[in-house]
Each structure stands twice: as structure tokens, then as C-alpha cells.
Design a protein around this motif. Structure first.
Motif, PDB file in Angstrom:
ATOM      1  N   TYR A 133     -33.794 -16.075  13.347  1.00  0.00           N
ATOM      2  CA  TYR A 133     -33.461 -14.660  13.166  1.00  0.00           C
ATOM      3  C   TYR A 133     -31.965 -14.410  13.259  1.00  0.00           C
ATOM      4  O   TYR A 133     -31.214 -15.212  13.812  1.00  0.00           O
ATOM      5  N   VAL A 134     -31.561 -13.286  12.666  1.00  0.00           N
ATOM      6  CA  VAL A 134     -30.155 -12.913  12.676  1.00  0.00           C
ATOM      7  C   VAL A 134     -29.833 -12.219  13.999  1.00  0.00           C
ATOM      8  O   VAL A 134     -30.725 -11.788  14.729  1.00  0.00           O
ATOM      9  N   THR A 135     -28.559 -12.103  14.312  1.00  0.00           N
ATOM     10  CA  THR A 135     -28.152 -11.411  15.527  1.00  0.00           C
ATOM     11  C   THR A 135     -28.585  -9.944  15.449  1.00  0.00           C
ATOM     12  O   THR A 135     -28.761  -9.393  14.363  1.00  0.00           O
ATOM     13  N   GLU A 136     -28.733  -9.332  16.615  1.00  0.00           N
ATOM     14  CA  GLU A 136     -29.095  -7.903  16.614  1.00  0.00           C
ATOM     15  C   GLU A 136     -28.031  -7.087  15.869  1.00  0.00           C
ATOM     16  O   GLU A 136     -28.346  -6.134  15.172  1.00  0.00           O
ATOM     17  N   GLU A 137     -26.783  -7.484  16.035  1.00  0.00           N
ATOM     18  CA  GLU A 137     -25.705  -6.793  15.333  1.00  0.00           C
ATOM     19  C   GLU A 137     -25.916  -6.853  13.816  1.00  0.00           C
ATOM     20  O   GLU A 137     -25.762  -5.854  13.119  1.00  0.00           O
ATOM     21  N   SER A 138     -26.316  -8.026  13.318  1.00  0.00           N
ATOM     22  CA  SER A 138     -26.551  -8.159  11.873  1.00  0.00           C
ATOM     23  C   SER A 138     -27.661  -7.206  11.413  1.00  0.00           C
ATOM     24  O   SER A 138     -27.551  -6.568  10.366  1.00  0.00           O
ATOM     25  N   THR A 139     -28.738  -7.132  12.191  1.00  0.00           N
ATOM     26  CA  THR A 139     -29.840  -6.231  11.811  1.00  0.00           C
ATOM     27  C   THR A 139     -29.362  -4.781  11.806  1.00  0.00           C
ATOM     28  O   THR A 139     -29.681  -4.014  10.887  1.00  0.00           O
TER      29      THR A 139
ATOM     30  N   ASP B 186     -36.964  -9.063  24.275  1.00  0.00           N
ATOM     31  CA  ASP B 186     -38.291  -9.629  24.558  1.00  0.00           C
ATOM     32  C   ASP B 186     -38.989 -10.188  23.324  1.00  0.00           C
ATOM     33  O   ASP B 186     -40.193 -10.417  23.331  1.00  0.00           O
ATOM     34  N   ARG B 187     -38.247 -10.383  22.240  1.00  0.00           N
ATOM     35  CA  ARG B 187     -38.867 -10.805  20.974  1.00  0.00           C
ATOM     36  C   ARG B 187     -39.478 -12.199  21.071  1.00  0.00           C
ATOM     37  O   ARG B 187     -39.033 -13.030  21.860  1.00  0.00           O
ATOM     38  N   PRO B 188     -40.464 -12.488  20.211  1.00  0.00           N
ATOM     39  CA  PRO B 188     -41.001 -13.854  20.163  1.00  0.00           C
ATOM     40  C   PRO B 188     -39.911 -14.819  19.681  1.00  0.00           C
ATOM     41  O   PRO B 188     -39.122 -14.469  18.798  1.00  0.00           O
ATOM     42  N   GLU B 189     -39.874 -16.023  20.248  1.00  0.00           N
ATOM     43  CA  GLU B 189     -38.857 -17.004  19.853  1.00  0.00           C
ATOM     44  C   GLU B 189     -39.158 -17.549  18.451  1.00  0.00           C
ATOM     45  O   GLU B 189     -40.306 -17.579  18.020  1.00  0.00           O
TER      46      GLU B 189
ATOM     47  N   LEU C  17     -40.864  -7.477   4.285  1.00  0.00           N
ATOM     48  CA  LEU C  17     -41.723  -8.642   4.038  1.00  0.00           C
ATOM     49  C   LEU C  17     -41.218  -9.823   4.855  1.00  0.00           C
ATOM     50  O   LEU C  17     -40.238 -10.469   4.494  1.00  0.00           O
ATOM     51  N   GLY C  18     -41.886 -10.079   5.965  1.00  0.00           N
ATOM     52  CA  GLY C  18     -41.420 -11.111   6.882  1.00  0.00           C
ATOM     53  C   GLY C  18     -40.389 -10.466   7.786  1.00  0.00           C
ATOM     54  O   GLY C  18     -39.367  -9.987   7.304  1.00  0.00           O
ATOM     55  N   ASP C  19     -40.686 -10.411   9.095  1.00  0.00           N
ATOM     56  CA  ASP C  19     -39.846  -9.525   9.904  1.00  0.00           C
ATOM     57  C   ASP C  19     -39.415 -10.132  11.231  1.00  0.00           C
ATOM     58  O   ASP C  19     -39.387  -9.451  12.240  1.00  0.00           O
ATOM     59  N   ASP C  20     -39.036 -11.417  11.229  1.00  0.00           N
ATOM     60  CA  ASP C  20     -38.558 -11.969  12.509  1.00  0.00           C
ATOM     61  C   ASP C  20     -37.229 -11.343  12.925  1.00  0.00           C
ATOM     62  O   ASP C  20     -36.819 -11.457  14.077  1.00  0.00           O
ATOM     63  N   ASP C  21     -36.562 -10.634  12.006  1.00  0.00           N
ATOM     64  CA  ASP C  21     -35.326  -9.931  12.370  1.00  0.00           C
ATOM     65  C   ASP C  21     -35.581  -8.535  12.956  1.00  0.00           C
ATOM     66  O   ASP C  21     -34.637  -7.852  13.335  1.00  0.00           O
ATOM     67  N   LEU C  22     -36.843  -8.104  12.980  1.00  0.00           N
ATOM     68  CA  LEU C  22     -37.227  -6.798  13.540  1.00  0.00           C
ATOM     69  C   LEU C  22     -36.577  -5.620  12.803  1.00  0.00           C
ATOM     70  O   LEU C  22     -36.235  -4.596  13.406  1.00  0.00           O
ATOM     71  N   VAL C  23     -36.422  -5.767  11.513  1.00  0.00           N
ATOM     72  CA  VAL C  23     -35.869  -4.694  10.677  1.00  0.00           C
ATOM     73  C   VAL C  23     -36.745  -3.444  10.740  1.00  0.00           C
ATOM     74  O   VAL C  23     -36.241  -2.317  10.781  1.00  0.00           O
ATOM     75  N   SER C  24     -38.065  -3.656  10.778  1.00  0.00           N
ATOM     76  CA  SER C  24     -38.963  -2.493  10.786  1.00  0.00           C
ATOM     77  C   SER C  24     -38.724  -1.630  12.017  1.00  0.00           C
ATOM     78  O   SER C  24     -38.674  -0.397  11.918  1.00  0.00           O
ATOM     79  N   LEU C  25     -38.549  -2.273  13.175  1.00  0.00           N
ATOM     80  CA  LEU C  25     -38.339  -1.497  14.404  1.00  0.00           C
ATOM     81  C   LEU C  25     -36.982  -0.797  14.386  1.00  0.00           C
ATOM     82  O   LEU C  25     -36.874   0.376  14.762  1.00  0.00           O
ATOM     83  N   ALA C  26     -35.954  -1.493  13.940  1.00  0.00           N
ATOM     84  CA  ALA C  26     -34.624  -0.873  13.884  1.00  0.00           C
ATOM     85  C   ALA C  26     -34.638   0.316  12.924  1.00  0.00           C
ATOM     86  O   ALA C  26     -34.087   1.380  13.223  1.00  0.00           O
ATOM     87  N   ALA C  27     -35.286   0.143  11.768  1.00  0.00           N
ATOM     88  CA  ALA C  27     -35.352   1.236  10.793  1.00  0.00           C
ATOM     89  C   ALA C  27     -36.100   2.427  11.380  1.00  0.00           C
ATOM     90  O   ALA C  27     -35.644   3.576  11.275  1.00  0.00           O
ATOM     91  N   ALA C  28     -37.236   2.163  12.016  1.00  0.00           N
ATOM     92  CA  ALA C  28     -38.042   3.255  12.568  1.00  0.00           C
ATOM     93  C   ALA C  28     -37.323   3.961  13.712  1.00  0.00           C
ATOM     94  O   ALA C  28     -37.430   5.177  13.876  1.00  0.00           O
TER      95      ALA C  28
END
Lengths: 351, 351
Positions: B131-137, B119-122, B158-169
Motif C-alpha cells: 500500500y501507498v503512504t497515508e499521505e499519498s492516499t 490498524d489496517r490489515p498488513e 477496485l482493490g482497496d489496500d490503500d483505503l481510498v474508499s474510507l478517505a473519500a467517504a
């Protein structure tokens, strides 16, 4: 005593580079394993300063070394909990061993190469030798191939106890392979195998402290070397490789370890490589596993180990990164003679 | 016409960095595939100058672009044979995709993360997103974990269109996760998901051209950023990350591509990172695969492509390296405001 204070004490005692983070890495490794060699492997802290730090941690009451194991004391466990230190977690891919590459066409020569390597000259301390596993050499060749540095190219190997020249020539892919080594045994071995197997490898005895023969300067597309780890020695050998390259677009490969080189030394090396006119295009840590050499009990760091156990031959703890550089400018290296001891520095552990 | 002369002509025409080796890499890629996107992927030459080189090779009579394919002419085949250029050979490990790591404990959050990311923003061109593939993240998180930069650590994205923050959390491993983005849609999305899933992520709208808020300076163990690829933009974003780090031993992760940055630019970036007080500890190329963004036909390089075909969404050609740096000295970066256009430079291809 806290981590910061301990790191400060270790620096004061050893005059070596050592951070609070390094102290944390040692404890993270000790959370994962009680074995001294596994801790050395996981911690990624130079062995000499790691030994000092382990002893400082024992004095601080965080570790004990009874029964040949490295164990956290209750005080150590409390410190680790408070500092939020998590167990070291190694996530090497089970298929490629963390290297990221497939052997591809190199798989075809694997059996032959292992057969040849079975008769190799043993590593000797005189020349700071210690070779990587046959698997590491094969993956190295595959990596070079995948980067376009092998097929159709002219390759120079500077110091070849890993038998890179033979593995490269076995693939039939390079246009030319030249190897240099100071050790007459290795030069003879490579010549003998090349003759027997019909491989085109030029093997020359050469001391890399001496300038490269003029015919080898600016003559290669690719070099490989796994230098001694002292700062001066590393740069000398890498510099010889750089000066053998044809110019922009030519590439060099080097092995560099955390076992005998702090990140401060890594940084000094990287600064110099950039100044030579090169850029780092790849840096894959733990690419190379070393076969334990027979002189382990006479290496410099042995007497400093708080727990002394001779590791099995196939129990790798000495690993190194594979670094690839590519020239973006004509090489800025002078091909001059080097004098004095280029093998030892305060972080040297195996000489 | 030979490779050296062609490279010279391309440099003269474009004023961009381009070597004879780059010309060879393009031809090596064209020996492996006739598809324009696959050639761009394999050649590792910045797209803008690659387009010029392809046209120069057509004028030289080496290539033709009929029927939507890039094909070597008989003259091109002869040149390739004479120059000893071998087909580009990609040897990515089939298990880890060439990244070298296992997902390990990150595998447990993979399904949930993919569900969230659906459901991420395009991606939008305004902010140079893609953004990178979910697998890459997910592999990125595993890599950080394996380097001791995730569990128990304070992480700034810093800049998170890859959703790194959510994956990390989602892993539950970090002590603190903060994300900054200029795009209100992403900040809202991360806040909303974090609230719904009970994840502790602080999401703040911030333009990285502005200084970091004082509370975030010298406050983190780890930063992640995948900067815009212009030299000034890359260094600005990476510099913000560096200034957010606590000090020696703290680590930063960055994405950097060959698609929009020549090796000369890579070198300039590396020189600057070392000058900031950091060392490169890892550089794994092709770690990140990007999902093709919806604005591909309006990107800067589109009109220059000699063969125009919109690649499928899951047909990755834009890949980037993962670079890890670690501070060995206190960070030497000023937290000041940046003005002017930091997004475009002559090698920019997607803005």
C-alpha cells in the motif's frame, strides 16, 4: 431542459465535441467565480464551444450576463443542486504553482533570464504567437533537467517565442542548443542575446511546414515545441520534433491546452504520438501560464464571448499542459512538406 | 564495450525491453547515490532488467558492489564523462512532494484517516498487495477533488489496500462510495470502520477476474484502481473500471510504476486505454510512495539484487504515477471472465 439535452443542443448547433460533463464543468466554474476569464480557466472546455454553451445556458434561464458578470439564476442554482454539481476547486500547490518541481539549479539563472526576456519581441497574431510567463519557461527547464533531458544533451527548440533556447543555454547544462523559428525577429533576438551573453545557441529561420534540414534529422536527444493547437498543425510540429530525435530513449516536450483543444482532439493527438513510436511519460496540466497577448480583441473567439472584458496582462486564463514523450521505437514520421492552412480548425480560438 | 553494446547484451540476456538510455539512467543514478534502493528509485528502469544491467556493468568493469555500495570504478567514471552523463537530479517540490496539489479541504480529515489506517490489515504477497503512504492516499483524494471527480460523484474503488474508499467517504464529498476487494480482511476492515465512524461505504468481496456485478456496470462517475503491473492484469483491472463508468465525461484513476513496467509496456497500456474510448488527461509520475511491505526478501527480484539490504519501512523506493483518463466515447470494454495467471509477466518484480 436538463444538462444532457443542453449538451446535445450545443453539439447540434456547433458541430463541436461537447459532453454533458463539459456542461457540468462550466456550471461548477460559475459556482466558483463570476468572472468570464476565471470561468474559462476553471472550466477546461474549449473557448469556442464554451461560448456557445454559456449562451445556451442563458437561453435555458440558468445564467445571466448582466453587469459584466456571469451569474447563476435561481433556476440555475436549483439545477446545480439537483445535479449535485459542486464548485470547481483549484488545488495548485502554493509553492510550485501546481507544477510539482523545484527550480533547483535553474533558480541561479532566473534573474538573468527575466532581464533578457524584458526586451523580447512582442507576440504577433500572424504566427499564432503568445508566450508563457518567464516563470513557466524556467520551470519547464527545471522539469527537463529533472527528467535527464537537459544536462549533457542536444536540444532542439521548434518555435521559440518562449525563449526556451536562451533559458536552456543560460544553465550551461546542455551540450548543444538549436532553435528554429519562422519569425525573423525572434531569430535575430536570440542571435543577438547569445552573442552578447556568450551563449552557444544556433538560431535558424525555418518554416516548420517545410521539411527539417537534413542535418537536424535524427540528431537530437530532446526536442521542445509548443505547437499551434489545430489537430493538423499540432501533429505537424510534434512530428518534426519526433523526426529530429536520435531514436529510442530520446524525449520530446510539447504544450497542449484545453482552451483550444477538446479531449476528443487530445485523444487523436495521443493516438498519433503513440503511433509515431513514442510513449507519454508525463502529462502535467496547467504547467504553463500565458501572458495575455496584445491582440486579444481581434482573436477569433472574442466576438463570441457573452461578456467582453480585456483581461489584465498578468491575469492568466490561457494555460496549457506540459507533455513529455519518450521514443520506445525508431521514429515513424515522414519529413515531408506540408501545404495548406495548418493553423485553423473549428476549435481554434486565438488565431 | 560502450552503452549501446551493453544495452544490446542486456536485451539478449533477458529478452526484456531495455534501451541505451536506460543504461545511461542507471549510471546517472549511480552518480547521485551509492545506495541500491535510491538507484532503483532514481533510475526509473524496471527492477528485474536493472539488476541484469548492474551485473553487466560490473562485468564491463564500470561498477563494483563491495561493502554493500554501488560504486563507479575509474573506468566507469571515464565512460560517464565521455558519454556526457550527468548525475540524476530529483527536483520534487518540497511542499507537495512533487504532486503539484494542495490538500485543501482534505487536510481536515488527515488526522482521522491516519488514526484509522494505523490498524489496517498488513500487506500480503498472495494478492500482490503493497500500500501507498497515508499521505499519498490523501493527496490522491485531493487530486480527484480538484479534477471534479469527487464532490457529488459516485465513486468505485477496485482493490482497496490503500483505503481510498474510507478517505473519500471521510471527506463527506462523494454521493456514493463502493469498494471491491478480493481480500476478506480488507472488506471486513472497511465495513467495520465505516460502521463505527458512520461512513457510507459499500464494501463487497469480489475477485476482479470475474465480471463486475451487473448493478455496478455503467453506474459510476469515477473509478480508482491501482492494478497489478503485469500487462494483462493491468488492462483487466483498468478495463473493469472503464466498464463501471456511466459514459463520456466519466473518469478513471490508475497507478502505474516504472519499477515493474518498461516504457514499452506503458505504451501498450496507453494504446489500450485510448482504444477503450478514453483519453489521458493527467499523468503525474512519482505521485505515490509505497510503504515497504514485510515480504520484501521473498519478492521475485530479491535474489537478483547485486547488493542485498532490507530497506527501512519508511524508506520509499517503490513509487508510481497517478494517471487520470476520461471517457470521450462510450466505453469499449467487454465485462467477461478472465482465466489463467494475470499477475506475473517477465517484468514483475514484487510478486
Amino acid at each position: 431542459m436538463d444538462l444532457g439535452k443542453l449538451a446535445e443542443d450545443v453539439r447540434a448547433e456547433t458541430s463541436l465535441f461537447f459532453t454533458e460533463r463539459d456542461a457540468g464543468r462550466i456550471l461548477a466554474a460559475a459556482l466558483t467565480s463570476e468572472d468570464i476569464w476565471r470561468i474559462i480557466d476553471l472550466a477546461d472546455v474549449p473557448v469556442m464551444v464554451l461560448c456557445s454553451a454559456l449562451r445556451a445556458m442563458e437561453r435555458a434561464g440558468w445564467l445571466n450576463f448582466s453587469r459584466g458578470r456571469v451569474a447563476l439564476t435561481p433556476a440555475g442554482q436549483e439545477l446545480v443542486r439537483e445535479a449535485g454539481i459542486a464548485p470547481a476547486l483549484e488545488l495548485h500547490c502554493g509553492r510550485c504553482g501546481g507544477r510539482g518541481v523545484e527550480l533547483g539549479p535553474v533558480a541561479r539563472i532566473a534573474e538573468k533570464f527575466r532581464e533578457i526576456a524584458a526586451d523580447r519581441p512582442e507576440a504577433i497574431q500572424d504566427y499564432d504567437q503568445g508566450y508563457v510567463t518567464e516563470e513557466s519557461t524556467l520551470y519547464r527547464i527545471a522539469f527537463m533537467w529533472s527528467r535527464g533531458d537537459l544536462a549533457g544533451k542536444e536540444l532542439l527548440v521548434l518555435g521559440d517565442d518562449d525563449l526556451v533556447s536562451l533559458a536552456a543555454a543560460l544553465t550551461g547544462a546542455p551540450k548543444r542548443v538549436v532553435m528554429l523559428d519562422i519569425d525573423e525577429r525572434l531569430v535575430e533576438f536570440v542571435r543577438e542575446v547569445a552573442g552578447r551573453e556568450g551563449l552557444r545557441v544556433e538560431a535558424l529561420r525555418h518554416d516548420l511546414r517545410e521539411p527539417l534540414p537534413e542535418a537536424l534529422v535524427s540528431a537530437f536527444d530532446t526536442f521542445f515545441c509548443d505547437p499551434t493547437e489545430s489537430l493538423r498543425g499540432f501533429l505537424a510540429f510534434a512530428g518534426r520534433g519526433i523526426s529530429a530525435l536520435k531514436g529510442p530513449g530520446a524525449a520530446g516536450y510539447m504544450g497542449l491546452t484545453r482552451r483550444e483543444a477538446s479531449l476528443a482532439k487530445w485523444r487523436a493527438i495521443q493516438e498519433e504520438l503513440l503511433a509515431y513510436g513514442a510513449v507519454l511519460t508525463d502529462l502535467r496540466d496547467d504547467f504553463h501560464d500565458y501572458v495575455n497577448w496584445p491582440y486579444i480583441e481581434s482573436m477569433r473567439s472574442w466576438e463570441h464571448l457573452p461578456v467582453k472584458r480585456v483581461p489584465g496582462r498578468d491575469e492568466p486564463w490561457y494555460r496549457s499542459a506540459l507533455i513529455r514523450v519518450e521514443l520506445v521505437e525508431p521514429p515513424a514520421v515522414k519529413n515531408v512538406r506540408l501545404s495548406g492552412d495548418i493553423f485553423t480548425d473549428p476549435e481554434a480560438a486565438t488565431t
